[in-house]
Design a protein around this motif. Structure first.
Motif, PDB file in Angstrom:
ATOM      1  N   ILE A  32       0.851  -1.189   0.000  1.00  0.00           N
ATOM      2  CA  ILE A  32       0.000   0.000   0.000  1.00  0.00           C
ATOM      3  C   ILE A  32       0.888   1.241   0.000  1.00  0.00           C
ATOM      4  CG2 ILE A  32      -1.730   1.331   1.257  1.00  0.00           C
ATOM      5  CD1 ILE A  32      -2.705  -1.307   2.465  1.00  0.00           C
ATOM      6  N   ALA A  33       0.673   2.099  -0.996  1.00  0.00           N
ATOM      7  CA  ALA A  33       1.401   3.364  -1.060  1.00  0.00           C
ATOM      8  C   ALA A  33       0.394   4.508  -0.955  1.00  0.00           C
ATOM      9  CB  ALA A  33       2.179   3.467  -2.357  1.00  0.00           C
ATOM     10  N   PHE A  34       0.724   5.481  -0.155  1.00  0.00           N
ATOM     11  CA  PHE A  34      -0.145   6.642   0.038  1.00  0.00           C
ATOM     12  C   PHE A  34       0.117   7.684  -1.049  1.00  0.00           C
ATOM     13  CE2 PHE A  34       0.388   4.780   4.289  1.00  0.00           C
ATOM     14  CZ  PHE A  34      -0.938   4.537   4.589  1.00  0.00           C
ATOM     15  N   ASP A  35      -0.714   8.710  -1.076  1.00  0.00           N
ATOM     16  CA  ASP A  35      -0.594   9.764  -2.093  1.00  0.00           C
ATOM     17  C   ASP A  35       0.786  10.418  -2.104  1.00  0.00           C
ATOM     18  OD1 ASP A  35      -3.173   9.339  -2.965  1.00  0.00           O
ATOM     19  OD2 ASP A  35      -4.031  10.895  -1.687  1.00  0.00           O
ATOM     20  N   ASP A  36       1.429  10.491  -0.941  1.00  0.00           N
ATOM     21  CA  ASP A  36       2.743  11.128  -0.868  1.00  0.00           C
ATOM     22  C   ASP A  36       3.881  10.170  -1.243  1.00  0.00           C
ATOM     23  OD1 ASP A  36       2.875   9.458   1.325  1.00  0.00           O
ATOM     24  OD2 ASP A  36       3.130  11.064   2.802  1.00  0.00           O
ATOM     25  N   GLY A  37       3.521   8.944  -1.661  1.00  0.00           N
ATOM     26  CA  GLY A  37       4.520   7.975  -2.089  1.00  0.00           C
ATOM     27  C   GLY A  37       5.039   7.080  -0.981  1.00  0.00           C
ATOM     28  N   GLN A  38       4.692   7.362   0.260  1.00  0.00           N
ATOM     29  CA  GLN A  38       5.146   6.552   1.384  1.00  0.00           C
ATOM     30  C   GLN A  38       4.394   5.229   1.418  1.00  0.00           C
ATOM     31  OE1 GLN A  38       7.607   7.246   3.718  1.00  0.00           O
ATOM     32  NE2 GLN A  38       8.092   8.915   2.341  1.00  0.00           N
ATOM     33  N   GLN A  39       5.124   4.145   1.653  1.00  0.00           N
ATOM     34  CA  GLN A  39       4.498   2.842   1.790  1.00  0.00           C
ATOM     35  C   GLN A  39       4.032   2.644   3.211  1.00  0.00           C
ATOM     36  OE1 GLN A  39       7.690   0.354  -0.147  1.00  0.00           O
ATOM     37  NE2 GLN A  39       5.843  -0.719  -0.819  1.00  0.00           N
ATOM     38  N   LEU A  40       2.928   1.892   3.346  1.00  0.00           N
ATOM     39  CA  LEU A  40       2.447   1.531   4.680  1.00  0.00           C
ATOM     40  C   LEU A  40       3.410   0.506   5.267  1.00  0.00           C
ATOM     41  CD1 LEU A  40       0.313   1.686   6.905  1.00  0.00           C
ATOM     42  CD2 LEU A  40      -0.926  -0.126   5.702  1.00  0.00           C
ATOM     43  N   CYS A  41       4.073   0.897   6.343  1.00  0.00           N
ATOM     44  CA  CYS A  41       5.005  -0.009   6.997  1.00  0.00           C
ATOM     45  C   CYS A  41       4.993   0.291   8.483  1.00  0.00           C
ATOM     46  CB  CYS A  41       6.409   0.111   6.415  1.00  0.00           C
ATOM     47  SG  CYS A  41       7.093   1.778   6.519  1.00  0.00           S
ATOM     48  N   GLY A  42       5.532  -0.622   9.263  1.00  0.00           N
ATOM     49  CA  GLY A  42       5.555  -0.426  10.698  1.00  0.00           C
ATOM     50  C   GLY A  42       5.898  -1.723  11.412  1.00  0.00           C
ATOM     51  N   TYR A  43       5.428  -1.826  12.645  1.00  0.00           N
ATOM     52  CA  TYR A  43       5.663  -2.995  13.474  1.00  0.00           C
ATOM     53  C   TYR A  43       4.337  -3.514  13.971  1.00  0.00           C
ATOM     54  CZ  TYR A  43      10.531  -1.632  13.436  1.00  0.00           C
ATOM     55  OH  TYR A  43      11.799  -1.313  13.027  1.00  0.00           O
ATOM     56  N   PHE A  44       4.247  -4.846  14.105  1.00  0.00           N
ATOM     57  CA  PHE A  44       3.020  -5.486  14.560  1.00  0.00           C
ATOM     58  C   PHE A  44       3.345  -6.396  15.721  1.00  0.00           C
ATOM     59  CE2 PHE A  44       0.011  -9.004  14.554  1.00  0.00           C
ATOM     60  CZ  PHE A  44      -1.206  -8.336  14.523  1.00  0.00           C
ATOM     61  N   ASN A  45       2.498  -6.350  16.740  1.00  0.00           N
ATOM     62  CA  ASN A  45       2.636  -7.228  17.886  1.00  0.00           C
ATOM     63  C   ASN A  45       1.236  -7.621  18.342  1.00  0.00           C
ATOM     64  OD1 ASN A  45       3.336  -8.626  20.162  1.00  0.00           O
ATOM     65  ND2 ASN A  45       4.640  -7.032  20.999  1.00  0.00           N
ATOM     66  N   PRO A  46       0.858  -8.887  18.188  1.00  0.00           N
ATOM     67  CA  PRO A  46      -0.502  -9.291  18.529  1.00  0.00           C
ATOM     68  C   PRO A  46      -0.718  -9.480  20.029  1.00  0.00           C
ATOM     69  CG  PRO A  46       0.711 -11.195  17.801  1.00  0.00           C
ATOM     70  CD  PRO A  46       1.620 -10.000  17.638  1.00  0.00           C
TER      71      PRO A  46
END
Length: 146
Positions: free
Chosen positions: A131-145
């Motif tokens: 997923i890329a936003f309008d500003d070109g940044q990709q959706l990224c991060g950290y996940f912990n369930p």
């Protein structure tokens, strides 16, 4: 949202092959008489996402210990939150939902058993999605369930 002339699959059938062909998906909304767990591909460049509440997107994951995995994330647009990840290892599919903590703990134990590494530190796991936003940044991060 126009869903004609598109692939439609059960979410349980979402695989790396499907994600390579179509990197972003959403729920198929049909009639009351159709299954509720089907998804369709989404082209974020050509479709209005105003009608979409959840996206399922191809992602790459890296564990704390440096293990690389491929799979997908579930992204709630309104909440701006990744609430579920699913990754593949060998012939196994491992899904982790932050709303189902007990199940996540059970799946983590199963993943470690398949890897034959009870001490593997998996979470928080880094993800980078398609997923890329309008500003070109990709959706990224950290996940912990947990």
């Amino acid at each position: 949202m126009n869903s004609e002339n598109k692939e439609r699959i059960d979410i349980a059938d979402l695989s790396l092959e499907w994600l390579e062909k179509y990197p972003v998906w959403t729920w198929y909304i049909g009639s009351l008489f159709e299954p509720e767990d089907e998804i369709i591909p989404v082209d974020l460049n050509s479709e209005s996402i105003d009608e979409i509440d959840v996206l399922f997107a191809r992602a790459e994951f890296t564990t704390v210990d440096g293990l690389s995995l491929k799979g997908w994330i579930s992204y709630d647009i309104d909440a701006d939150n990744v609430y579920n990840i699913d990754f593949f290892y060998e012939n196994h599919d491992f899904g982790f939902n932050s709303n189902l903590k007990k199940l996540a703990a059970d799946k983590l134990a199963r993943f470690r058993k398949v890897l034959n590494d009870e001490s593997l530190i998996v979470f928080p796991i880094a993800y980078k999605s398609a997923i890329a936003f309008d500003d070109g940044q990709q959706l990224c991060g950290y996940f912990n369930p947990c």
